[in-house]
Write a protein that holds these residues in place. Structure first.
Motif, PDB file in Angstrom:
ATOM      1  N   ASP A  77      -3.573   3.875 -15.081  1.00 38.74           N
ATOM      2  CA  ASP A  77      -4.742   3.312 -15.747  1.00 38.74           C
ATOM      3  C   ASP A  77      -5.109   1.940 -15.189  1.00 38.74           C
ATOM      4  N   GLU A  78      -4.098   1.157 -14.813  1.00 37.69           N
ATOM      5  CA  GLU A  78      -4.328  -0.172 -14.241  1.00 37.69           C
ATOM      6  C   GLU A  78      -3.284  -0.456 -13.165  1.00 37.69           C
ATOM      7  N   VAL A  79      -3.728  -1.144 -12.112  1.00 39.78           N
ATOM      8  CA  VAL A  79      -2.819  -1.704 -11.110  1.00 39.78           C
ATOM      9  C   VAL A  79      -2.997  -3.210 -11.204  1.00 39.78           C
ATOM     10  N   ILE A  80      -1.999  -3.871 -11.769  1.00 35.93           N
ATOM     11  CA  ILE A  80      -2.107  -5.281 -12.133  1.00 35.93           C
ATOM     12  C   ILE A  80      -1.422  -6.153 -11.094  1.00 35.93           C
ATOM     13  N   PHE A  81      -2.054  -7.267 -10.770  1.00 36.78           N
ATOM     14  CA  PHE A  81      -1.457  -8.278  -9.903  1.00 36.78           C
ATOM     15  C   PHE A  81      -1.259  -9.546 -10.707  1.00 36.78           C
ATOM     16  N   THR A  82      -0.040 -10.087 -10.694  1.00 35.69           N
ATOM     17  CA  THR A  82       0.223 -11.337 -11.410  1.00 35.69           C
ATOM     18  C   THR A  82      -0.141 -12.509 -10.494  1.00 35.69           C
ATOM     19  N   HIS A 121      -8.804  -4.111  -2.533  1.00 36.13           N
ATOM     20  CA  HIS A 121      -8.860  -2.649  -2.469  1.00 36.13           C
ATOM     21  C   HIS A 121      -7.821  -1.909  -3.318  1.00 36.13           C
ATOM     22  N   LEU A 122      -6.748  -2.565  -3.729  1.00 37.11           N
ATOM     23  CA  LEU A 122      -5.679  -1.850  -4.427  1.00 37.11           C
ATOM     24  C   LEU A 122      -5.500  -2.261  -5.880  1.00 37.11           C
ATOM     25  N   ILE A 123      -5.944  -3.458  -6.225  1.00 39.03           N
ATOM     26  CA  ILE A 123      -5.714  -4.008  -7.560  1.00 39.03           C
ATOM     27  C   ILE A 123      -6.919  -3.751  -8.463  1.00 39.03           C
ATOM     28  N   THR A 124      -6.654  -3.403  -9.720  1.00 37.05           N
ATOM     29  CA  THR A 124      -7.741  -3.192 -10.684  1.00 37.05           C
ATOM     30  C   THR A 124      -7.837  -4.325 -11.704  1.00 37.05           C
ATOM     31  N   LYS A 125      -6.763  -5.116 -11.849  1.00 32.62           N
ATOM     32  CA  LYS A 125      -6.769  -6.189 -12.847  1.00 32.62           C
ATOM     33  C   LYS A 125      -5.814  -7.294 -12.398  1.00 32.62           C
ATOM     34  N   GLU A 126      -6.264  -8.545 -12.510  1.00 30.86           N
ATOM     35  CA  GLU A 126      -5.420  -9.690 -12.173  1.00 30.86           C
ATOM     36  C   GLU A 126      -5.145 -10.488 -13.437  1.00 30.86           C
ATOM     37  N   ILE A 127      -3.869 -10.825 -13.649  1.00 26.93           N
ATOM     38  CA  ILE A 127      -3.468 -11.482 -14.890  1.00 26.93           C
ATOM     39  C   ILE A 127      -2.682 -12.753 -14.585  1.00 26.93           C
ATOM     40  N   SER A 128      -3.018 -13.810 -15.315  1.00 31.08           N
ATOM     41  CA  SER A 128      -2.283 -15.073 -15.259  1.00 31.08           C
ATOM     42  C   SER A 128      -1.635 -15.323 -16.610  1.00 31.08           C
ATOM     43  N   VAL A 129      -0.410 -15.854 -16.598  1.00 36.28           N
ATOM     44  CA  VAL A 129       0.246 -16.207 -17.860  1.00 36.28           C
ATOM     45  C   VAL A 129       0.118 -17.700 -18.154  1.00 36.28           C
ATOM     46  N   GLY A 130      -0.636 -18.424 -17.323  1.00 39.25           N
ATOM     47  CA  GLY A 130      -0.835 -19.845 -17.590  1.00 39.25           C
ATOM     48  C   GLY A 130      -1.332 -20.577 -16.367  1.00 39.25           C
ATOM     49  N   ASP A 131      -1.849 -21.775 -16.593  1.00 39.25           N
ATOM     50  CA  ASP A 131      -2.411 -22.573 -15.505  1.00 39.25           C
ATOM     51  C   ASP A 131      -1.317 -23.395 -14.824  1.00 39.25           C
ATOM     52  N   TYR A 132      -0.411 -22.706 -14.183  1.00 41.66           N
ATOM     53  CA  TYR A 132       0.659 -23.324 -13.411  1.00 41.66           C
ATOM     54  C   TYR A 132       1.126 -22.310 -12.380  1.00 41.66           C
ATOM     55  N   VAL A 133       1.884 -22.760 -11.398  1.00 36.50           N
ATOM     56  CA  VAL A 133       2.332 -21.887 -10.314  1.00 36.50           C
ATOM     57  C   VAL A 133       3.836 -21.712 -10.398  1.00 36.50           C
ATOM     58  N   LEU A 134       4.287 -20.459 -10.350  1.00 36.46           N
ATOM     59  CA  LEU A 134       5.704 -20.129 -10.332  1.00 36.46           C
ATOM     60  C   LEU A 134       6.114 -19.676  -8.937  1.00 36.46           C
ATOM     61  N   ILE A 142       0.964   1.993 -16.060  1.00 34.27           N
ATOM     62  CA  ILE A 142       0.461   0.819 -15.355  1.00 34.27           C
ATOM     63  C   ILE A 142       1.432   0.409 -14.255  1.00 34.27           C
ATOM     64  N   ILE A 143       0.890  -0.184 -13.220  1.00 34.22           N
ATOM     65  CA  ILE A 143       1.669  -0.794 -12.143  1.00 34.22           C
ATOM     66  C   ILE A 143       1.487  -2.303 -12.242  1.00 34.22           C
ATOM     67  N   ILE A 144       2.574  -3.047 -12.070  1.00 33.60           N
ATOM     68  CA  ILE A 144       2.492  -4.508 -12.015  1.00 33.60           C
ATOM     69  C   ILE A 144       3.066  -4.954 -10.672  1.00 33.60           C
ATOM     70  N   LEU A 145       2.217  -5.558  -9.856  1.00 32.77           N
ATOM     71  CA  LEU A 145       2.648  -6.104  -8.574  1.00 32.77           C
ATOM     72  C   LEU A 145       2.967  -7.581  -8.744  1.00 32.77           C
ATOM     73  N   ASP A 165       0.828  -1.203   0.000  1.00 36.44           N
ATOM     74  CA  ASP A 165       0.000   0.000   0.000  1.00 36.44           C
ATOM     75  C   ASP A 165       0.865   1.257   0.000  1.00 36.44           C
ATOM     76  N   ALA A 166       1.946   1.235   0.773  1.00 36.76           N
ATOM     77  CA  ALA A 166       2.830   2.407   0.846  1.00 36.76           C
ATOM     78  C   ALA A 166       3.449   2.711  -0.513  1.00 36.76           C
ATOM     79  N   CYS A 167       3.886   1.674  -1.215  1.00 39.30           N
ATOM     80  CA  CYS A 167       4.512   1.870  -2.527  1.00 39.30           C
ATOM     81  C   CYS A 167       3.494   2.341  -3.557  1.00 39.30           C
ATOM     82  N   ILE A 168       2.349   1.683  -3.618  1.00 40.55           N
ATOM     83  CA  ILE A 168       1.317   2.070  -4.584  1.00 40.55           C
ATOM     84  C   ILE A 168       0.813   3.483  -4.301  1.00 40.55           C
TER      85      ILE A 168
END
Length: 226
Positions: A81-86, A124-137, A107-110, A68-71
């Protein structure tokens, strides 16, 4: 365009942002990419940004306060325009989404890490959540790099030949056709004669037919509804 990437592992992200097309885009002044170490926003004397989850589940959770402090600091300086969470459970990243994001200004990417982030960040802080695939990194640094690369390369002026980006796979829901270069014959393997003909209309037709055939064979799902 400006991209701000928030991470606990800046050393994993920065080298990728400072080479090849991403570096050239920054050198041309077309794009700004800033990587922020979330530990710089921790009030803990050991610069911790994670803690145990309430309820006793295994793993560590990224805390809300440093994020929150950084954003908040960034948003006080400019509009985003967007605050994105991967996240692996976010919306699937694809070429149309990359095209849409390339039209934005800031844009911000968290980058997620550990077990995840405090859910209040996502509420409360993220506007868009994005996945690059059905696996966990291990973390969201690689997805952030993927998103930045896919978005930046299609911004006008970044690639010398803009038609190259427009003919990439997925731009028209089609896979790219085969491409060839010199020599025209190697070990008896020849480049298709049509590509040596100089007939632009017939070459364009051949490329479309090849793209359509490859898509039907390899990714028929892309043609659904067409």
């Amino acid at each position: 365009m400006r991209i701000d990437i928030l991470t606990v592992l800046p050393e994993m992200v920065e080298p990728f942002m400072n080479c090849s097309i991403l570096k050239r885009a920054q050198d041309k002044g077309i794009v700004e990419i800033h990587v922020h170490n979330l530990r710089d926003y921790s009030t803990n004397k050991h610069r911790k940004v994670d803690d145990y989850p309430f309820g006793g589940e295994a793993g560590m959770v990224m805390q809300i306060a440093p994020i929150d402090a950084c954003i908040s600091k960034l948003m006080a300086e400019r509009h985003y325009d967007e605050v994105i969470f991967t996240s692996p459970d976010g919306e699937q990243f694809d070429q149309p989404m990359a095209n849409q994001l390339s039209l934005l200004d800031n844009i911000i990417i968290l980058c997620g890490h550990y077990k995840g982030v405090d859910w209040r960040v996502r509420e409360h802080l993220i506007t868009k959540e994005i996945s690059v695939g059905d696996y966990v990194l291990t973390g969201g640094e690689l997805p952030a790099a993927v998103i930045a690369d896919a978005v930046v390369r299609i911004i006008p002026g970044v690639i010398g030949d803009e038609q190259s980006a427009l003919s990439d796979s997925f731009q028209d829901n089609l896979l790219a056709p085969p491409v060839y270069s010199r020599p025209a014959e190697y070990k008896g393997w020849r480049v298709p004669d049509i590509l040596l003909s100089g007939h632009e209309a017939k070459i364009a037709e051949w490329r479309y037919e090849q793209a359509l055939e490859r898509t039907k064979r390899l990714r028929p799902d892309l043609l659904e509804g067409k």
